[in-house]
Scaffold this active site. Structure first.
Site, PDB file in Angstrom:
ATOM      1  N   ARG A  35       0.563   2.528  -9.513  1.00 18.68           N
ATOM      2  CA  ARG A  35       0.714   1.928  -9.230  1.00 18.68           C
ATOM      3  C   ARG A  35       1.902   3.401  -9.616  1.00 18.68           C
ATOM      4  O   ARG A  35       2.707   3.504  -9.941  1.00 18.68           O
ATOM      5  CB  ARG A  35       1.740   0.643  -9.296  1.00 18.68           C
ATOM      6  N   HIS A  59       8.448  -6.623 -10.528  1.00 20.83           N
ATOM      7  CA  HIS A  59       7.707  -5.122 -11.693  1.00 20.83           C
ATOM      8  C   HIS A  59       8.371  -5.569 -12.623  1.00 20.83           C
ATOM      9  O   HIS A  59       7.725  -5.058 -13.451  1.00 20.83           O
ATOM     10  CB  HIS A  59       8.544  -4.625 -10.996  1.00 20.83           C
ATOM     11  N   GLU A  76      -2.070  -7.576   1.313  1.00 24.02           N
ATOM     12  CA  GLU A  76      -1.435  -8.440   0.750  1.00 24.02           C
ATOM     13  C   GLU A  76      -0.360  -9.060   1.876  1.00 24.02           C
ATOM     14  O   GLU A  76       0.906  -9.835   1.528  1.00 24.02           O
ATOM     15  CB  GLU A  76      -0.538  -8.201  -0.280  1.00 24.02           C
ATOM     16  N   ASP A 127       1.385 -10.587  -3.771  1.00 23.90           N
ATOM     17  CA  ASP A 127       2.117 -10.364  -2.027  1.00 23.90           C
ATOM     18  C   ASP A 127       2.095 -11.353  -1.405  1.00 23.90           C
ATOM     19  O   ASP A 127       2.230 -11.943  -0.518  1.00 23.90           O
ATOM     20  CB  ASP A 127       2.410  -8.818  -1.801  1.00 23.90           C
ATOM     21  N   ARG A 162       8.640 -13.909  -5.035  1.00 25.87           N
ATOM     22  CA  ARG A 162       8.064 -13.678  -6.098  1.00 25.87           C
ATOM     23  C   ARG A 162       8.623 -13.747  -7.634  1.00 25.87           C
ATOM     24  O   ARG A 162       8.126 -13.884  -7.984  1.00 25.87           O
ATOM     25  CB  ARG A 162       6.983 -12.825  -5.568  1.00 25.87           C
ATOM     26  N   CYS A 182      -6.794  -7.169  -6.179  1.00 23.32           N
ATOM     27  CA  CYS A 182      -5.932  -6.250  -7.896  1.00 23.32           C
ATOM     28  C   CYS A 182      -4.555  -6.839  -8.267  1.00 23.32           C
ATOM     29  O   CYS A 182      -3.516  -6.564  -9.159  1.00 23.32           O
ATOM     30  CB  CYS A 182      -5.110  -4.914  -7.528  1.00 23.32           C
TER      31      CYS A 182
END
Ligand code: PEP
Ligand code: MG
Length: 706
Positions: free
Chosen positions: A419, A312, A554, A578, A588, A625
């Site tokens: 988000r 993130h 996801e 994800d 990730r 997305c």
């Protein structure tokens, strides 16, 4: 305590030059001569123009993304370096693990290097490019992660300052221990409190303190690294003794190391606030909220030793158009405050102490990119349709409401993913219903009737600090994250749902739940939503009773059961970030397995295909997305698989739109069929790379695939 592993990222001396992966109609500048592997370009190596210092230009810093960049290196009468013959290595391959990024970079902000002092050895590092753009600036090392004390190098002239920092930390620690000792004596009695006398005694021990000061001076390393080094050696020594009395000393030493580190790094926290204009932050790792809080007028970009493509922190960097390279592994060992640095967020290259020729090369490239960017701006008002007239909607991913402005300016048709977790990450306390409502209202206003998809909070994993937890989870990505977290924190969840529903009275709002893995979870979330609707009705609030409720796809279980889910949701949004992680069992954000993180893996593509088919059968709209949707090559595949809405960060919108306007649907479908017939991510990546370049060569530096 971790020492930074020496990794493959470090030290190729040949600066690769800005590479071809960003769409730009420019020729790449000549590249420096090859050196034998492992040879560093330095003053002794006869390849660079390092004999003359950099020209004495005044420091000019521009706020990001404004006027044309200033000339970086004005002509002087000093010798101009000879350009070198391009080598086959001119076009460095994209960083492992993914096909080349294909978006145009945001307008970069070059910062001139005004170097009165001679520069040190030039070093080139290769990492993962996570946010595009190239910047030239000065290093500011920020290292405040107590769990990962990195080996941070310092300059010889910084030794006294570093030793003074250490002395201060020792004095502060002693004062703290004395206070604890007094309290312990009162509460636990003299005997039990004696343990703290041992701690104090260690810090008062001239030998140990002297040893740490000596490590700082000899190895030219930060105080926290030197302290941890000396104390871990001591702990090792006690550990080797076959006696339980000594074993307890190991804990004491760890405790002491932790205390000293905390005092030392406590000082570091204020470093970001003190950043000068033209700063490139270098850190072991950064949190999403640190990144979101950057002063953009000062900080041009960042480079970290740790981190992965879809962390993130990376996503925030991309959203805010902060050029960034992560996973550099050993950069902190050599970068220190004030060093000139080039950060190439297109190629994942970081060059510290660049020589003049390299600086010129990059400065030229920055200007070319700026011009290319300008050429895309005319697209923003044109419809996003393929050559054969099929609409492929391009909407934006945002973390903060004000990013909507950028999405719309870039030609986005709305917001496909908001988000909301950043409401939680940027403040100190949990947001209230009013905080949520304020943010959503702003979004609705900024969208002016365009689509707005608000995702309910996706906290957990790397999106809230595990340090807040009393007992951090061992596998946070498989733990209490996302919708699971919400279903266990119903009052918190309801606060968000209330605000979200109230905002739906102000304009078109859709909502979606993240990380749904089972139908039970979805039903539970919808049950709570109904509850909240009833409460709002009782309270007399307006809201959209027919609000569209979707879910992220996801995890593989959601993809495999898409038919089932399609009966109970209004839309799907495929989250490849994800989906790749959970399908391939690849963390990730773990740079060690980044090469295994492959959106083109056939298993991932099959899942996406099946979701698209199920969606078609049920007439359920489906979008993508994940970050991969912003990659032109991957977008071609997604369109071919039947997706008609792609949600991407603002900076990806113009090149994506241009790409869509240059391809035909049948062409994309053919590519998708071919991809489905291949059995490895390598082959599929190669195919997409080839077909996308053949279809729209101008989007890839004017080259078609050979
Ligand atoms: C995804 O997983 O692809 C996604 C868009 O969600 P996030 O990156 O916020 O986890
Ligand atoms: Mg996700």
């Amino acid at each position: 305590m971790l020492s930074a592993a020496s990794g493959p990222a470090e030290g190729s001396a040949k600066p690769p030059g800005p590479g071809p992966t960003t769409p730009r109609p420019v020729t790449r500048p000549p590249i420096r001569a090859e050196l034998a592997p492992g040879v560093k370009a330095n003053r002794q190596t006869p390849i660079g123009p390092l004999e003359s210092p950099l020209p004495q230009t005044p420091q000019i810093h521009q706020p990001p993304h404004t006027a044309p960049p200033p000339t970086l290196l004005p002509e002087t009468d000093r010798p101009v370096p000879k350009s070198r013959k391009p080598t086959p290595d001119d076009a460095p391959p994209p960083a492992p693990g993914r096909h080349a990024p294909t978006r145009a970079a945001p307008t970069p902000t070059p910062t001139p290097i005004d170097d009165a002092q001679p520069r040190g050895e030039m070093k080139v590092y290769k990492g993962l490019p996570v946010s595009q753009g190239i910047v030239i600036g000065r290093v500011l090392v920020v290292d405040d992660d107590l769990r990962h004390v990195a080996r941070r190098a310092i300059r010889a002239d910084a030794v006294p300052r570093e030793q003074a920092r250490f002395d201060r930390a020792v004095a502060d620690s002693i004062a703290e221990i004395e206070a604890i000792h007094k309290q312990a004596e009162r509460e636990m009695g003299e005997d039990a409190a004696r343990i703290f006398l041992f701690h104090r005694g260690m810090l008062a021990d001239k030998t140990l303190v002297g040893q740490i000061r000596a490590i700082i001076a000899k190895d030219l390393v930060s105080a926290e690294w030197a302290a941890n080094q000396a104390l871990s050696e001591l702990a090792e020594h006690f550990r080797g003794k076959d006696n339980s009395v000594f074993a307890t000393k190991v804990n004491d030493i760890d405790d002491l190391a932790h205390r000293l580190t905390r005092h030392l790094l406590g000082e570091e926290k204020s470093r970001l606030a003190g950043a000068q204009e033209g700063t490139v932050v270098v850190a072991q790792d950064l949190t999403p909220s640190q990144t979101a809080g950057f002063d953009r007028s000062k900080i041009l970009g960042f480079a970290t030793n740790l981190g992965g493509r879809t962390s993130h922190t990376a996503i925030i960097a991309k959203a805010l158009e902060i050029p960034a390279v992560v996973g550099l592994q050993t950069l902190l060992r050599h970068a220190h405050d004030g060093m000139p640095i080039i950060l190439d967020g297109d190629q994942g290259t970081v060059i510290v102490n660049p020589d003049d020729e390299t600086l010129r090369t990059y400065a030229r490239h920055i200007e070319q990119q700026r011009l290319f960017r300008l050429s895309l701006s005319e697209l923003s008002d044109l419809p996003s349709i393929t050559l054969d007239g099929v609409a492929v909607h391009v909407v934006g991913n945002i973390e903060l409401p004000d990013e909507i402005l950028k999405v719309i300016k870039s030609g986005g048709e709305g917001i496909g993913l908001y988000r909301t977790e950043y409401l939680y990450l940027t403040g100190n306390a949990e947001p209230t219903e009013a905080d949520h409502y304020r943010a959503y209202k702003r979004c609705v206003e900024l969208c002016q009737g365009r689509e707005l998809v608000i995702r309910t909070v996706d906290l957990g994993a790397d999106k809230y600090t595990q340090a807040r937890e009393e007992v951090p989870e061992r596998n946070p990505f498989l733990g209490n994250r996302s919708i699971r977290y919400c279903l266990r924190s119903v009052p918190m969840f309801k606060r968000q749902l209330r605000a979200l529903l109230r905002a739906s009275a102000l304009g078109p709002v859709k909502m979606m739940f993240p990380l749904i893995t089972s139908i039970g979870e979805l039903r539970q979330a919808k049950f709570i939503l109904n509850d909240v609707m009833e409460e709002l009705e009782e309270d007399g609030h307006d809201f959209d009773r027919k609000i569209k409720v979707g879910m992220m796809v996801e995890v593989p279980s959601a993809a495999l059961l898409a038919d089932t889910f399609a009966r109970e949701v209004d839309f799907f949004s495929i989250g490849t970030n994800d989906l790749v992680q959970y399908t391939l069992a690849v963390d990730r954000i773990n740079e060690r397995v980044a090469h295994l993180y492959q959106p083109t893996h056939p298993a991932v593509i099959k899942l996406i295909r099946d979701v698209a088919r199920a969606a078609r059968r049920h007439d359920t709209p489906v979008s993508c997305c994940g970050e991969a949707a912003g990659d032109l090559e991957y977008a071609m595949l997604l369109i071919g698989l039947g997706l008609r809405t792609l949600s991407v960060v603002g900076s990806s919108i113009p090149p994506l739109k241009r790409f869509i306007r240059s391809v035909g649907i049948q062409q994309c479908e053919r590519v998708a069929r071919q991809a489905m017939s291949l059995d490895s991510d390598v082959l599929i990546s190669a195919l997409l790379r080839d077909r996308a370049r053949k279809a729209v060569p101008e989007a890839f530096d004017g080259r078609s695939a050979e």
